[in-house]
Every structure is written in C-alpha cells, then in structure tokens.
Design a protein around this motif. Structure first.
Motif, PDB file in Angstrom:
ATOM      1  N   GLU A 197       0.811  -1.225   0.000  1.00  0.00           N
ATOM      2  CA  GLU A 197       0.000   0.000   0.000  1.00  0.00           C
ATOM      3  C   GLU A 197       0.842   1.272   0.000  1.00  0.00           C
ATOM      4  O   GLU A 197       0.296   2.365   0.126  1.00  0.00           O
ATOM      5  CB  GLU A 197      -0.985   0.005   1.179  1.00  0.00           C
ATOM      6  N   GLU A 198       2.156   1.131  -0.184  1.00  0.00           N
ATOM      7  CA  GLU A 198       2.987   2.336  -0.198  1.00  0.00           C
ATOM      8  C   GLU A 198       3.840   2.446  -1.458  1.00  0.00           C
ATOM      9  O   GLU A 198       3.479   3.138  -2.394  1.00  0.00           O
ATOM     10  CB  GLU A 198       3.869   2.384   1.059  1.00  0.00           C
ATOM     11  N   ILE A 199       4.980   1.751  -1.507  1.00  0.00           N
ATOM     12  CA  ILE A 199       5.945   1.995  -2.586  1.00  0.00           C
ATOM     13  C   ILE A 199       6.068   0.841  -3.568  1.00  0.00           C
ATOM     14  O   ILE A 199       6.763   0.964  -4.573  1.00  0.00           O
ATOM     15  CB  ILE A 199       7.334   2.330  -2.007  1.00  0.00           C
ATOM     16  N   GLY A 200       5.413  -0.291  -3.307  1.00  0.00           N
ATOM     17  CA  GLY A 200       5.524  -1.465  -4.169  1.00  0.00           C
ATOM     18  C   GLY A 200       4.760  -1.307  -5.468  1.00  0.00           C
ATOM     19  O   GLY A 200       3.940  -0.397  -5.626  1.00  0.00           O
ATOM     20  N   PRO A 201       4.990  -2.218  -6.426  1.00  0.00           N
ATOM     21  CA  PRO A 201       4.366  -2.100  -7.740  1.00  0.00           C
ATOM     22  C   PRO A 201       2.891  -2.489  -7.779  1.00  0.00           C
ATOM     23  O   PRO A 201       2.204  -2.200  -8.745  1.00  0.00           O
ATOM     24  CB  PRO A 201       5.188  -3.051  -8.604  1.00  0.00           C
ATOM     25  N   PHE A 202       2.390  -3.168  -6.709  1.00  0.00           N
ATOM     26  CA  PHE A 202       1.011  -3.660  -6.728  1.00  0.00           C
ATOM     27  C   PHE A 202       0.212  -3.158  -5.541  1.00  0.00           C
ATOM     28  O   PHE A 202       0.747  -2.860  -4.474  1.00  0.00           O
ATOM     29  CB  PHE A 202       0.982  -5.197  -6.696  1.00  0.00           C
ATOM     30  N   ARG A 203      -1.106  -3.106  -5.732  1.00  0.00           N
ATOM     31  CA  ARG A 203      -2.074  -2.902  -4.663  1.00  0.00           C
ATOM     32  C   ARG A 203      -3.021  -4.098  -4.664  1.00  0.00           C
ATOM     33  O   ARG A 203      -3.304  -4.670  -5.726  1.00  0.00           O
ATOM     34  CB  ARG A 203      -2.896  -1.632  -4.901  1.00  0.00           C
ATOM     35  N   VAL A 204      -3.553  -4.452  -3.490  1.00  0.00           N
ATOM     36  CA  VAL A 204      -4.525  -5.540  -3.384  1.00  0.00           C
ATOM     37  C   VAL A 204      -5.917  -4.965  -3.626  1.00  0.00           C
ATOM     38  O   VAL A 204      -6.284  -3.943  -3.030  1.00  0.00           O
ATOM     39  CB  VAL A 204      -4.460  -6.208  -1.999  1.00  0.00           C
ATOM     40  N   ASN A 205      -6.713  -5.608  -4.484  1.00  0.00           N
ATOM     41  CA  ASN A 205      -8.050  -5.063  -4.769  1.00  0.00           C
ATOM     42  C   ASN A 205      -9.027  -5.372  -3.633  1.00  0.00           C
ATOM     43  O   ASN A 205      -8.719  -6.139  -2.711  1.00  0.00           O
ATOM     44  CB  ASN A 205      -8.571  -5.554  -6.129  1.00  0.00           C
ATOM     45  N   ARG A 206     -10.205  -4.774  -3.707  1.00  0.00           N
ATOM     46  CA  ARG A 206     -11.169  -4.827  -2.594  1.00  0.00           C
ATOM     47  C   ARG A 206     -11.630  -6.236  -2.266  1.00  0.00           C
ATOM     48  O   ARG A 206     -11.915  -6.552  -1.121  1.00  0.00           O
ATOM     49  CB  ARG A 206     -12.384  -3.959  -2.914  1.00  0.00           C
ATOM     50  N   SER A 207     -11.749  -7.077  -3.274  1.00  0.00           N
ATOM     51  CA  SER A 207     -12.224  -8.447  -3.031  1.00  0.00           C
ATOM     52  C   SER A 207     -11.089  -9.392  -2.656  1.00  0.00           C
ATOM     53  O   SER A 207     -11.332 -10.560  -2.366  1.00  0.00           O
ATOM     54  CB  SER A 207     -12.921  -8.973  -4.291  1.00  0.00           C
ATOM     55  N   ALA A 208      -9.840  -8.863  -2.631  1.00  0.00           N
ATOM     56  CA  ALA A 208      -8.648  -9.674  -2.376  1.00  0.00           C
ATOM     57  C   ALA A 208      -8.504 -10.801  -3.391  1.00  0.00           C
ATOM     58  O   ALA A 208      -7.870 -11.819  -3.129  1.00  0.00           O
ATOM     59  CB  ALA A 208      -8.643 -10.226  -0.951  1.00  0.00           C
ATOM     60  N   SER A 209      -9.117 -10.608  -4.569  1.00  0.00           N
ATOM     61  CA  SER A 209      -9.032 -11.624  -5.619  1.00  0.00           C
ATOM     62  C   SER A 209      -7.803 -11.433  -6.493  1.00  0.00           C
ATOM     63  O   SER A 209      -7.444 -12.313  -7.269  1.00  0.00           O
ATOM     64  CB  SER A 209     -10.285 -11.568  -6.500  1.00  0.00           C
ATOM     65  N   GLY A 210      -7.168 -10.267  -6.369  1.00  0.00           N
ATOM     66  CA  GLY A 210      -6.006 -10.016  -7.200  1.00  0.00           C
ATOM     67  C   GLY A 210      -5.365  -8.680  -6.916  1.00  0.00           C
ATOM     68  O   GLY A 210      -5.635  -8.047  -5.888  1.00  0.00           O
TER      69      GLY A 210
ATOM     70  N   TYR B 111      -3.598  -4.827  -8.573  1.00  0.00           N
ATOM     71  CA  TYR B 111      -3.575  -3.856  -9.664  1.00  0.00           C
ATOM     72  C   TYR B 111      -2.331  -2.990  -9.516  1.00  0.00           C
ATOM     73  O   TYR B 111      -1.682  -2.964  -8.465  1.00  0.00           O
ATOM     74  CB  TYR B 111      -4.854  -3.016  -9.705  1.00  0.00           C
ATOM     75  N   ILE B 112      -1.967  -2.304 -10.589  1.00  0.00           N
ATOM     76  CA  ILE B 112      -0.690  -1.582 -10.668  1.00  0.00           C
ATOM     77  C   ILE B 112      -0.719  -0.276  -9.867  1.00  0.00           C
ATOM     78  O   ILE B 112      -1.698   0.470  -9.905  1.00  0.00           O
ATOM     79  CB  ILE B 112      -0.341  -1.277 -12.139  1.00  0.00           C
ATOM     80  N   ASN B 113       0.364  -0.017  -9.158  1.00  0.00           N
ATOM     81  CA  ASN B 113       0.598   1.272  -8.517  1.00  0.00           C
ATOM     82  C   ASN B 113       1.502   2.083  -9.444  1.00  0.00           C
ATOM     83  O   ASN B 113       2.681   1.782  -9.602  1.00  0.00           O
ATOM     84  CB  ASN B 113       1.283   1.069  -7.157  1.00  0.00           C
ATOM     85  N   LYS B 114       0.941   3.102 -10.072  1.00  0.00           N
ATOM     86  CA  LYS B 114       1.708   3.837 -11.085  1.00  0.00           C
ATOM     87  C   LYS B 114       2.793   4.727 -10.476  1.00  0.00           C
ATOM     88  O   LYS B 114       3.639   5.254 -11.215  1.00  0.00           O
ATOM     89  CB  LYS B 114       0.777   4.669 -11.965  1.00  0.00           C
ATOM     90  N   PHE B 115       2.791   4.873  -9.155  1.00  0.00           N
ATOM     91  CA  PHE B 115       3.834   5.655  -8.493  1.00  0.00           C
ATOM     92  C   PHE B 115       4.832   4.765  -7.740  1.00  0.00           C
ATOM     93  O   PHE B 115       5.500   5.208  -6.811  1.00  0.00           O
ATOM     94  CB  PHE B 115       3.213   6.675  -7.527  1.00  0.00           C
ATOM     95  N   SER B 116       4.922   3.514  -8.145  1.00  0.00           N
ATOM     96  CA  SER B 116       5.838   2.584  -7.473  1.00  0.00           C
ATOM     97  C   SER B 116       7.279   3.067  -7.571  1.00  0.00           C
ATOM     98  O   SER B 116       7.717   3.558  -8.619  1.00  0.00           O
ATOM     99  CB  SER B 116       5.722   1.191  -8.100  1.00  0.00           C
ATOM    100  N   TRP B 117       8.015   2.858  -6.493  1.00  0.00           N
ATOM    101  CA  TRP B 117       9.418   3.259  -6.480  1.00  0.00           C
ATOM    102  C   TRP B 117      10.298   2.328  -7.320  1.00  0.00           C
ATOM    103  O   TRP B 117      11.468   2.621  -7.536  1.00  0.00           O
ATOM    104  CB  TRP B 117       9.926   3.315  -5.039  1.00  0.00           C
ATOM    105  N   ASN B 118       9.739   1.204  -7.795  1.00  0.00           N
ATOM    106  CA  ASN B 118      10.592   0.329  -8.602  1.00  0.00           C
ATOM    107  C   ASN B 118      10.778   0.864 -10.023  1.00  0.00           C
ATOM    108  O   ASN B 118      11.456   0.248 -10.836  1.00  0.00           O
ATOM    109  CB  ASN B 118      10.105  -1.127  -8.603  1.00  0.00           C
ATOM    110  N   SER B 119      10.206   2.031 -10.315  1.00  0.00           N
ATOM    111  CA  SER B 119      10.549   2.711 -11.563  1.00  0.00           C
ATOM    112  C   SER B 119      11.951   3.300 -11.480  1.00  0.00           C
ATOM    113  O   SER B 119      12.575   3.588 -12.508  1.00  0.00           O
ATOM    114  CB  SER B 119       9.542   3.826 -11.861  1.00  0.00           C
ATOM    115  N   LEU B 120      12.455   3.458 -10.253  1.00  0.00           N
ATOM    116  CA  LEU B 120      13.761   4.086 -10.036  1.00  0.00           C
ATOM    117  C   LEU B 120      14.801   3.163  -9.429  1.00  0.00           C
ATOM    118  O   LEU B 120      16.000   3.468  -9.468  1.00  0.00           O
ATOM    119  CB  LEU B 120      13.606   5.311  -9.115  1.00  0.00           C
ATOM    120  N   ALA B 121      14.369   2.043  -8.850  1.00  0.00           N
ATOM    121  CA  ALA B 121      15.309   1.184  -8.128  1.00  0.00           C
ATOM    122  C   ALA B 121      14.757  -0.233  -8.020  1.00  0.00           C
ATOM    123  O   ALA B 121      13.573  -0.481  -8.267  1.00  0.00           O
ATOM    124  CB  ALA B 121      15.564   1.748  -6.728  1.00  0.00           C
ATOM    125  N   ASN B 122      15.623  -1.156  -7.650  1.00  0.00           N
ATOM    126  CA  ASN B 122      15.230  -2.527  -7.325  1.00  0.00           C
ATOM    127  C   ASN B 122      14.845  -2.556  -5.853  1.00  0.00           C
ATOM    128  O   ASN B 122      15.653  -2.190  -4.991  1.00  0.00           O
ATOM    129  CB  ASN B 122      16.391  -3.484  -7.592  1.00  0.00           C
TER     130      ASN B 122
END
Length: 474
Positions: free
Chosen positions: A106-119, A121-132
């Motif tokens: 819910e902060e800097i990772g590439p994914f967010r958990v959806n409301r149903s916890a079924s999968g 979705y992309i976090n477009k502000f993920s810090w992995n655009s700049l680092a590993n």
C-alpha cells in the motif's frame, strides 16, 4: 588393456565432462546450476497479478541455524534498466509490522490488493521505476518470517533485529551475486526509524572486517521514531497545537510525565488514556484530517497496525484513509493468507502455526530492547559520509513533524540551504532544509505512511534522495 591405457581413458572422459559442464553454465546460466540459488526464489506470477515486465523473487534466508530463525523477503526489480539501478531495502516498523503488508502492498511497491482480495492492480507511483526494491520482514515473527524457538517471540528487540538483518543482507548478496557491488540504500518509516540506522551501523562495522564491503550509500526514514524524550515532547505539543487536546490536559501531560523514562508512571499513562479516549474523538491518529475506516455499523475499526511505541502507553488507533481506500489492510490480510498466494511467494513453507497478520501483537508487547535515541547513530553515519534523509508527513499525530524537528535540532548541524518550499506538479509538496550531512523534508498533507497519502510527492522525494540533489524549488 593395461593400467596406463585405463588412466588415459579416464583423463579424456574427465575432460569431456568438464567441457560439458562449462557449456551448460554458459548456455543455461550459472544460477540454474546452483541449488538454492536465486532461480529457486523466482516468482512466476502472483494470483490475479497484471502482466509486468520486471522480475520478482521471494523466499527465506536463515539467519540463525541454532534457533531456526529465517527472514522472508520479496524483491521487485526495477521496471527499467534493472541491471543499472541501485538496490533499496524497505523496512516497516511497529515494532512487529510487515513490509509486505505496508511498504509493498500500500505504499511503494508495484502492486495494490483489490477490494475483493481476488487479485492485484498496478501502482503507477511505485518506487521500482527508479530502483530494485527489496522488502524485508524483520525480525523473525513478523509476517512470514519465523523462528523455531518460541522464546524468541517473547524476548526480542533492537539489537537482535539489527544483527539478524545484517546476516540476511550478507547471505542474500551471496544468493544474488549480481547485486554485490551495487549501490545500496536502506529506507523505511515509523519504528524503522530504529531499524534503518541500526542496520546501517552494522554494515559499517561489517565493512571494516571484510575484503568485500557492502556498498552502502545512504538511508532515508519517514515519520521516524528517533529519540524518546523529544519524540514524546513533540507529540504532545503537536496534539495541543492542532487542537486535539485541551489546554488543561496539555499542561498536565507536560508537568506530570517524565518523557526521559522508558516506562511512564501510572498517572501519566492515565493522562494519555484520557486524551485519546475522551478528547481525540473518532479520528485517525495516522492522518488527523481523514475519516477513519469504519465498521458497517459506523463504529471505528481498530487497526492491528497501530504503531505502539515501547515508551508510550499501548492504545489502538483507528485505520487511516488514503487517497485510495481506508481499509486496504483488511484486503491484504485476506490475500496473503490464501494458499495459492503463499505458494506463489514461496512463503509459509514450514507451516507457521498462526495466520499471517500485518502486525504481530506478540512481538510488539514483548519488545525488550530499544535504543533511547538513534541520534548518536546519525552522527556516526554522517561521519562516514553516508547520505541521511529524514522526511515527515505533516498530518500524522503518532510520530509527528514536531517530534522529528525537536529531535533533529539536537544534532546542531550547520545549515547549507535554508528552509524553502519544494514543488511537485507546480504545487507545494512540502518544505525542506539541507544541513551538513543531512536533509530534512516535510510532505504537505501526508499522514504517517507518506507514500500512501501522497504517492506522487513521495516518488519525487525518493528520486531526489537517490540522486543526492536538493528537492526542486519550482
């Protein structure tokens, strides 16, 4: 056939085998030939995960064989030119809270958990655009990390956490040798205000005794627990200056509580309880201007995440609202308890005898070793030319901006660039001041988890930190 002839045949066969092995290594790659190497930790795809271009790995590193302590990690490599990007370790605090639950999900990772916890979705502000990004669940007992010695859960603290985390880093770099000489940065928030500088200090000590030093370049901490006395004084002052408590309660707290003490008197704890229970009202302490995540009946939903400082009374705080959804922690706890998710993550391979939770109450209640102040470590890091950045979301009342400013003032370092507003998308992102060896920045309108509330501003903050340049003035 004489013995000499037998020997010649043996030599030829041996040479053929060696040549074949070399060919396999060249064609297939060395990691595939090493049992226990990084290939075994590769994540093929998480359940409900959108397609991505970057690689992911997760698994365990045993940091103490005698006790059977193993720490869980999740690596999300950079989405662009990962081989040229630095390695950034992210730690969440608590103590006892999961970097998978918060930092990754819910902060800097590439994914967010959806409301149903079924999968996911992309976090477009993920810090992995700049680092590993390497998310580490530490200490043992947090998230998927475990120990086979149950007494460890009732007797842990700062020192063991730092030493186990160092052991993790050393062993992890052996498993991922392509990161050995990469620039390393350590980041985190909240009680990781202890973990981050303490791990950095362990690395500096380690580097003095090895031929293969870890390439540590900097640390960055947000809304960070820093110094017992100034954290508590600054917190009470923030409550009063933001009209959360009455003048009378503020005066009583100041006159009654000895903020130098690790454990407060019963009278002081009663005052804290009165302030929180009677004067705060139904607010989210992690973002005082956002409505909390309420239950279906309208009552406040308490959070297991509520960061309870060892030097402050244990009171649950309600869950915060983000620009997305105030109840994301609930979805994470459903998602990461799914057997198919755990299998994809190579997690819970030993059958941990409890459910995965975002925070461990057992660890939090039994934290028996905490530094009174990490300011001496800051001085040591600065003396070793380690980049130090501290940031603060300014609507957090748990480890508020006043607490951090009071604490940093004790370093008495010279100012290089005086206080100024910094910008993101033509808006004031916050305010900052650059000192000799340290940069401090606020993030305007952000709560305790800055990248959750202000993801675009947080990404700019991270970008400036990695480049070592001041935040933009326009």
């Amino acid at each position: 056939m004489d013995e000499q002839h037998h020997k010649r045949i043996f030599v030829v066969l041996h040479q053929v085998v060696v040549i074949l092995l070399v060919m396999v290594v060249v064609v297939v790659g060395p990691s595939s030939c090493v049992k226990g190497g990084e290939e075994e930790d590769r994540i093929l795809e998480l359940p409900g995960q959108p397609k991505v271009s970057f690689q992911q790995f997760s698994g365990y590193v045993t940091v103490n064989k005698v006790a059977g302590r193993a720490l869980f990690y999740w690596l999300t490599e950079s989405s662009q030119n990962s081989l040229r990007k630095p390695l950034v370790i992210w730690l969440n605090g608590g103590p006892g809270c999961s970097s998978v639950a918060y930092g990754a999900s819910e902060e800097i990772g590439p994914f967010r958990v959806n409301r149903s916890a079924s999968g996911l979705y992309i976090n477009k502000f993920s810090w992995n655009s700049l680092a590993n990004l390497l998310f580490l669940e530490t200490p043992a007992g947090v998230g998927f990390s475990y120990t086979n010695r149950s007494s460890d859960l009732h007797d842990t603290g700062d020192r063991r956490t730092a030493k186990d985390s160092l052991e993790f880093v050393v062993q992890w770099l052996e498993r991922f040798p392509r990161y050995k000489n990469r620039e390393l940065y350590i980041t985190g928030e909240s009680y990781a205000g202890h973990y981050v500088p303490q791990l950095a200090r362990e690395i500096i000590t380690y580097n003095t005794n090895t031929k293969y030093p870890i390439n540590l370049k900097g640390i960055m901490v947000g809304n960070a627990v820093t110094d017992n006395y100034y954290d508590n004084l600054g917190t009470v002052t923030y409550w009063w200056s933001h009209a959360m408590i009455s003048d009378q309660t503020y005066r009583q707290l100041i006159s009654t509580c000895d903020f130098h003490r690790q454990k407060e008197s019963d009278e002081c704890e009663s005052l804290y309880s009165y302030a929180m229970d009677q004067e705060f009202g139904n607010i989210d302490q992690y973002n005082i201007y956002a409505p909390p995540c309420n239950n279906s009946d309208g009552s406040a939903a308490t959070s297991r995440r509520a960061m309870r400082l060892p030097h402050r009374p244990h009171h649950p705080a309600v869950r915060q609202l983000s620009g997305y959804d105030p109840c994301t922690e609930k979805y994470a706890e459903i998602y990461y308890n799914r057997p198919d998710v755990q299998k994809a993550l190579h997690a819970n391979t030993t059958g941990i005898p409890y459910k995965w939770t975002a925070c461990s109450e057992v660890l939090n209640r039994n934290w028996n070793d905490t530094d009174v102040s990490v300011l001496p470590i800051y001085r040591q890091l600065m003396a070793n030319r380690i980049r130090v950045w501290v940031f603060s979301g300014d609507v957090d009342s748990v480890v508020p901006v006043t607490a951090t400013r009071y604490a940093l003032a004790q370093l008495k370092v010279a100012t290089k660039i005086p206080w100024y507003p910094w910008y993101v998308k033509n808006q004031v992102g916050g305010w900052t001041e650059v000192y000799e060896g340290l940069t401090f920045a606020t993030v305007r309108g952000a709560g305790h988890e800055v990248p959750l509330f202000k993801p675009r501003a947080a990404l700019q903050l991270f970008k400036s930190f990695l480049s070592g340049s001041p935040l933009p003035k326009s």
